[in-house]
Design a protein around this motif. Structure first.
Motif, mmCIF file in Angstrom:
data_model
loop_
_atom_site.group_PDB
_atom_site.id
_atom_site.type_symbol
_atom_site.label_atom_id
_atom_site.label_comp_id
_atom_site.label_asym_id
_atom_site.label_seq_id
_atom_site.Cartn_x
_atom_site.Cartn_y
_atom_site.Cartn_z
ATOM 1 N N UNK A 62 0.821 -1.209 0.000
ATOM 2 C CA UNK A 62 0.000 0.000 0.000
ATOM 3 C C UNK A 62 0.858 1.264 0.000
ATOM 4 N N UNK A 63 2.174 1.103 0.126
ATOM 5 C CA UNK A 63 3.062 2.251 0.135
ATOM 6 C C UNK A 63 3.129 2.964 1.465
ATOM 7 N N UNK A 64 2.687 2.301 2.537
ATOM 8 C CA UNK A 64 2.675 2.926 3.856
ATOM 9 C C UNK A 64 3.973 2.736 4.624
ATOM 10 N N UNK A 65 4.658 1.626 4.372
ATOM 11 C CA UNK A 65 5.925 1.365 5.044
ATOM 12 C C UNK A 65 6.955 0.899 4.026
ATOM 13 N N UNK A 66 8.206 0.934 4.429
ATOM 14 C CA UNK A 66 9.284 0.448 3.563
ATOM 15 C C UNK A 66 10.341 -0.232 4.419
ATOM 16 N N UNK A 67 11.069 -1.127 3.802
ATOM 17 C CA UNK A 67 12.172 -1.800 4.493
ATOM 18 C C UNK A 67 13.462 -1.098 4.128
ATOM 19 N N UNK A 68 14.330 -0.890 5.115
ATOM 20 C CA UNK A 68 15.590 -0.189 4.871
ATOM 21 C C UNK A 68 16.780 -1.102 5.122
ATOM 22 N N UNK A 69 17.897 -0.694 4.529
ATOM 23 C CA UNK A 69 19.140 -1.442 4.695
ATOM 24 C C UNK A 69 19.451 -1.598 6.180
#
Length: 228
Positions: A56-63
Protein backbone atom coordinates in the motif's frame (compact mmCIF):
# COMPACT_ATOMS: atom_id res chain seq x y z
CA UNK A 1 -18.48 -16.80 4.82
CA UNK A 2 -14.73 -17.27 4.96
CA UNK A 3 -13.27 -16.23 8.29
CA UNK A 4 -10.99 -13.22 8.18
CA UNK A 5 -7.32 -14.11 8.27
CA UNK A 6 -5.31 -13.03 11.31
CA UNK A 7 -2.88 -11.12 9.08
CA UNK A 8 -5.74 -9.08 7.57
CA UNK A 9 -6.93 -8.03 11.02
CA UNK A 10 -3.39 -7.07 12.04
CA UNK A 11 -2.74 -5.06 8.87
CA UNK A 12 -5.95 -3.11 9.44
CA UNK A 13 -5.06 -2.43 13.09
CA UNK A 14 -1.55 -1.29 12.14
CA UNK A 15 -3.07 1.02 9.52
CA UNK A 16 -5.22 2.61 12.21
CA UNK A 17 -2.17 3.01 14.50
CA UNK A 18 -0.27 4.75 11.70
CA UNK A 19 -3.21 7.04 10.90
CA UNK A 20 -3.65 7.90 14.59
CA UNK A 21 0.01 8.84 15.01
CA UNK A 22 1.09 5.97 17.21
CA UNK A 23 3.69 5.26 14.54
CA UNK A 24 4.34 8.70 12.95
CA UNK A 25 5.93 9.28 9.52
CA UNK A 26 9.62 8.37 9.48
CA UNK A 27 9.42 6.27 12.63
CA UNK A 28 10.65 2.69 12.85
CA UNK A 29 8.06 0.05 13.52
CA UNK A 30 8.63 -2.47 16.32
CA UNK A 31 10.45 -5.63 15.26
CA UNK A 32 8.50 -8.65 13.97
CA UNK A 33 9.08 -10.33 17.33
CA UNK A 34 7.80 -7.30 19.25
CA UNK A 35 4.73 -7.04 17.02
CA UNK A 36 4.11 -10.76 17.44
CA UNK A 37 4.12 -10.27 21.21
CA UNK A 38 1.90 -7.18 20.92
CA UNK A 39 -0.76 -9.01 18.92
CA UNK A 40 -0.26 -12.38 20.61
CA UNK A 41 0.50 -14.25 17.38
CA UNK A 42 3.40 -15.96 15.63
CA UNK A 43 5.73 -14.04 13.32
CA UNK A 44 4.16 -15.42 10.11
CA UNK A 45 0.93 -13.34 10.19
CA UNK A 46 3.04 -10.32 11.18
CA UNK A 47 5.16 -10.78 8.04
CA UNK A 48 2.00 -11.09 5.92
CA UNK A 49 0.47 -7.96 7.48
CA UNK A 50 3.64 -5.96 6.89
CA UNK A 51 3.67 -7.11 3.27
CA UNK A 52 0.18 -5.68 2.81
CA UNK A 53 1.23 -2.29 4.27
CA UNK A 54 4.34 -2.34 2.09
CA UNK A 55 2.21 -2.95 -0.99
CA UNK A 56 0.00 0.00 0.00
CA UNK A 57 3.06 2.25 0.14
CA UNK A 58 2.67 2.93 3.86
CA UNK A 59 5.93 1.36 5.04
CA UNK A 60 9.28 0.45 3.56
CA UNK A 61 12.17 -1.80 4.49
CA UNK A 62 15.59 -0.19 4.87
CA UNK A 63 19.14 -1.44 4.70
CA UNK A 64 20.12 -3.03 7.98
CA UNK A 65 16.66 -4.34 8.73
CA UNK A 66 13.47 -3.02 10.11
CA UNK A 67 10.34 -1.45 8.68
CA UNK A 68 9.81 2.30 8.62
CA UNK A 69 6.68 4.37 8.16
CA UNK A 70 6.96 6.43 4.99
CA UNK A 71 7.73 10.15 5.42
CA UNK A 72 4.83 11.04 3.14
CA UNK A 73 1.82 8.90 3.96
CA UNK A 74 -0.62 8.40 1.11
CA UNK A 75 -4.21 9.12 2.14
CA UNK A 76 -5.73 5.94 3.47
CA UNK A 77 -8.03 4.23 1.03
CA UNK A 78 -10.92 4.45 3.46
CA UNK A 79 -10.49 8.23 3.83
CA UNK A 80 -9.84 8.81 0.15
CA UNK A 81 -13.04 7.07 -0.91
CA UNK A 82 -15.23 8.24 1.97
CA UNK A 83 -17.79 10.57 0.40
CA UNK A 84 -21.29 11.69 1.23
CA UNK A 85 -22.67 10.98 -2.23
CA UNK A 86 -21.58 8.35 -4.71
CA UNK A 87 -21.64 10.46 -7.85
CA UNK A 88 -19.58 12.00 -10.63
CA UNK A 89 -15.84 11.57 -10.46
CA UNK A 90 -15.92 9.16 -7.50
CA UNK A 91 -18.21 6.77 -9.38
CA UNK A 92 -15.92 6.87 -12.41
CA UNK A 93 -12.83 6.27 -10.27
CA UNK A 94 -14.44 3.30 -8.55
CA UNK A 95 -15.49 1.82 -11.88
CA UNK A 96 -11.95 2.16 -13.23
CA UNK A 97 -10.72 0.25 -10.17
CA UNK A 98 -13.37 -2.44 -10.65
CA UNK A 99 -12.23 -2.98 -14.25
CA UNK A 100 -8.70 -3.59 -12.96
CA UNK A 101 -9.63 -5.66 -9.91
CA UNK A 102 -12.62 -7.84 -10.74
CA UNK A 103 -11.59 -9.64 -13.97
CA UNK A 104 -8.26 -10.62 -12.43
CA UNK A 105 -10.02 -11.67 -9.21
CA UNK A 106 -12.37 -13.90 -11.20
CA UNK A 107 -9.36 -15.41 -12.98
CA UNK A 108 -7.59 -16.16 -9.69
CA UNK A 109 -10.76 -17.42 -8.00
CA UNK A 110 -11.28 -19.95 -10.78
CA UNK A 111 -7.75 -21.19 -10.14
CA UNK A 112 -7.71 -21.14 -6.35
CA UNK A 113 -11.24 -21.43 -4.97
CA UNK A 114 -12.01 -24.14 -2.45
CA UNK A 115 -15.14 -26.29 -2.33
CA UNK A 116 -16.43 -24.27 0.63
CA UNK A 117 -15.84 -20.97 -1.16
CA UNK A 118 -17.67 -22.26 -4.23
CA UNK A 119 -20.60 -23.33 -2.06
CA UNK A 120 -20.72 -19.86 -0.51
CA UNK A 121 -20.86 -18.30 -4.00
CA UNK A 122 -23.73 -20.64 -4.88
CA UNK A 123 -25.61 -19.59 -1.73
CA UNK A 124 -25.13 -15.89 -2.46
CA UNK A 125 -26.26 -16.38 -6.07
CA UNK A 126 -29.44 -18.01 -4.76
CA UNK A 127 -29.86 -15.08 -2.36
CA UNK A 128 -29.57 -12.67 -5.31
CA UNK A 129 -32.14 -14.63 -7.30
CA UNK A 130 -34.62 -14.51 -4.41
CA UNK A 131 -34.08 -10.77 -3.87
CA UNK A 132 -34.75 -10.04 -7.52
CA UNK A 133 -38.16 -11.69 -7.21
CA UNK A 134 -39.19 -9.12 -4.59
CA UNK A 135 -40.16 -5.94 -6.43
CA UNK A 136 -39.03 -3.50 -3.71
CA UNK A 137 -35.56 -5.00 -3.23
CA UNK A 138 -32.56 -3.84 -5.25
CA UNK A 139 -30.44 -6.91 -4.48
CA UNK A 140 -27.52 -4.71 -3.44
CA UNK A 141 -26.45 -6.75 -0.42
CA UNK A 142 -26.39 -10.01 -2.36
CA UNK A 143 -24.62 -8.40 -5.32
CA UNK A 144 -21.86 -7.00 -3.12
CA UNK A 145 -21.50 -10.26 -1.20
CA UNK A 146 -21.15 -12.18 -4.47
CA UNK A 147 -18.21 -10.06 -5.58
CA UNK A 148 -16.79 -10.26 -2.07
CA UNK A 149 -16.81 -14.06 -2.12
CA UNK A 150 -14.90 -13.99 -5.40
CA UNK A 151 -12.27 -11.64 -3.96
CA UNK A 152 -11.93 -13.88 -0.89
CA UNK A 153 -11.45 -16.91 -3.14
CA UNK A 154 -8.37 -15.29 -4.69
CA UNK A 155 -6.58 -15.81 -1.35
CA UNK A 156 -4.82 -12.52 -2.11
CA UNK A 157 -4.64 -10.44 1.08
CA UNK A 158 -4.05 -7.15 -0.79
CA UNK A 159 -7.12 -7.67 -3.01
CA UNK A 160 -9.22 -8.54 0.03
CA UNK A 161 -8.06 -5.44 1.91
CA UNK A 162 -8.69 -3.30 -1.17
CA UNK A 163 -12.34 -4.38 -1.34
CA UNK A 164 -12.80 -3.82 2.40
CA UNK A 165 -11.60 -0.24 2.03
CA UNK A 166 -13.80 0.36 -1.00
CA UNK A 167 -16.93 -1.25 0.47
CA UNK A 168 -18.79 1.97 1.45
CA UNK A 169 -18.48 3.58 -1.97
CA UNK A 170 -18.93 0.25 -3.74
CA UNK A 171 -22.28 -0.32 -2.01
CA UNK A 172 -23.49 3.21 -2.75
CA UNK A 173 -22.74 2.81 -6.46
CA UNK A 174 -24.41 -0.61 -6.52
CA UNK A 175 -27.51 0.93 -5.01
CA UNK A 176 -27.61 3.53 -7.79
CA UNK A 177 -27.15 1.08 -10.65
CA UNK A 178 -29.47 -1.63 -9.29
CA UNK A 179 -32.28 0.84 -8.54
CA UNK A 180 -32.59 1.34 -12.29
CA UNK A 181 -33.79 -2.28 -12.55
CA UNK A 182 -36.42 -2.20 -9.79
CA UNK A 183 -39.69 -3.47 -11.30
CA UNK A 184 -38.01 -4.48 -14.56
CA UNK A 185 -37.98 -8.28 -14.55
CA UNK A 186 -36.10 -8.70 -17.83
CA UNK A 187 -33.24 -6.41 -16.77
CA UNK A 188 -32.97 -8.21 -13.44
CA UNK A 189 -32.84 -11.52 -15.26
CA UNK A 190 -29.94 -10.25 -17.38
CA UNK A 191 -28.02 -9.03 -14.31
CA UNK A 192 -28.55 -12.35 -12.57
CA UNK A 193 -27.41 -14.28 -15.66
CA UNK A 194 -24.19 -12.24 -15.84
CA UNK A 195 -23.35 -13.18 -12.26
CA UNK A 196 -24.33 -16.79 -12.87
CA UNK A 197 -22.00 -16.96 -15.89
CA UNK A 198 -19.08 -15.76 -13.75
CA UNK A 199 -19.96 -18.37 -11.13
CA UNK A 200 -20.21 -21.20 -13.66
CA UNK A 201 -16.77 -20.37 -15.06
CA UNK A 202 -15.29 -20.36 -11.55
CA UNK A 203 -17.08 -23.62 -10.77
CA UNK A 204 -15.63 -25.18 -13.94
CA UNK A 205 -12.15 -23.91 -12.96
CA UNK A 206 -11.85 -21.96 -16.22
CA UNK A 207 -9.81 -18.84 -15.34
CA UNK A 208 -9.84 -17.20 -18.78
CA UNK A 209 -13.59 -17.73 -19.18
CA UNK A 210 -14.23 -16.32 -15.69
CA UNK A 211 -12.20 -13.25 -16.62
CA UNK A 212 -14.14 -12.76 -19.87
CA UNK A 213 -17.51 -13.14 -18.13
CA UNK A 214 -16.45 -10.54 -15.56
CA UNK A 215 -15.46 -8.12 -18.33
CA UNK A 216 -18.84 -8.63 -20.04
CA UNK A 217 -20.62 -7.85 -16.76
CA UNK A 218 -18.56 -4.69 -16.21
CA UNK A 219 -19.21 -3.46 -19.77
CA UNK A 220 -22.94 -3.63 -19.03
CA UNK A 221 -22.40 -1.77 -15.75
CA UNK A 222 -20.50 0.88 -17.69
CA UNK A 223 -23.46 1.41 -20.01
CA UNK A 224 -25.64 2.04 -16.96
CA UNK A 225 -23.17 4.53 -15.48
CA UNK A 226 -23.16 6.54 -18.70
CA UNK A 227 -26.89 7.11 -18.18
CA UNK A 228 -26.35 8.86 -14.84
Amino acid sequence: MQKEKVSQKISRELLVMIENGKFPPGSKLPTELELAELFGVSRMPIREALSVLRAMGLISSQQGGGSYVEEIIPSSLSQHFHIQKAEGESIQHLFEMRKILEPEAAFLAASRRTANELERMREVLKWMEEDFIVKEKTGREADFEFHRTIIQATHNSVMILMLENLSTLYNKVLEITLKQNVGLARKREIVYKEHENIFLAIEAEEPELAKVQSIIHLKNVERKLQLL
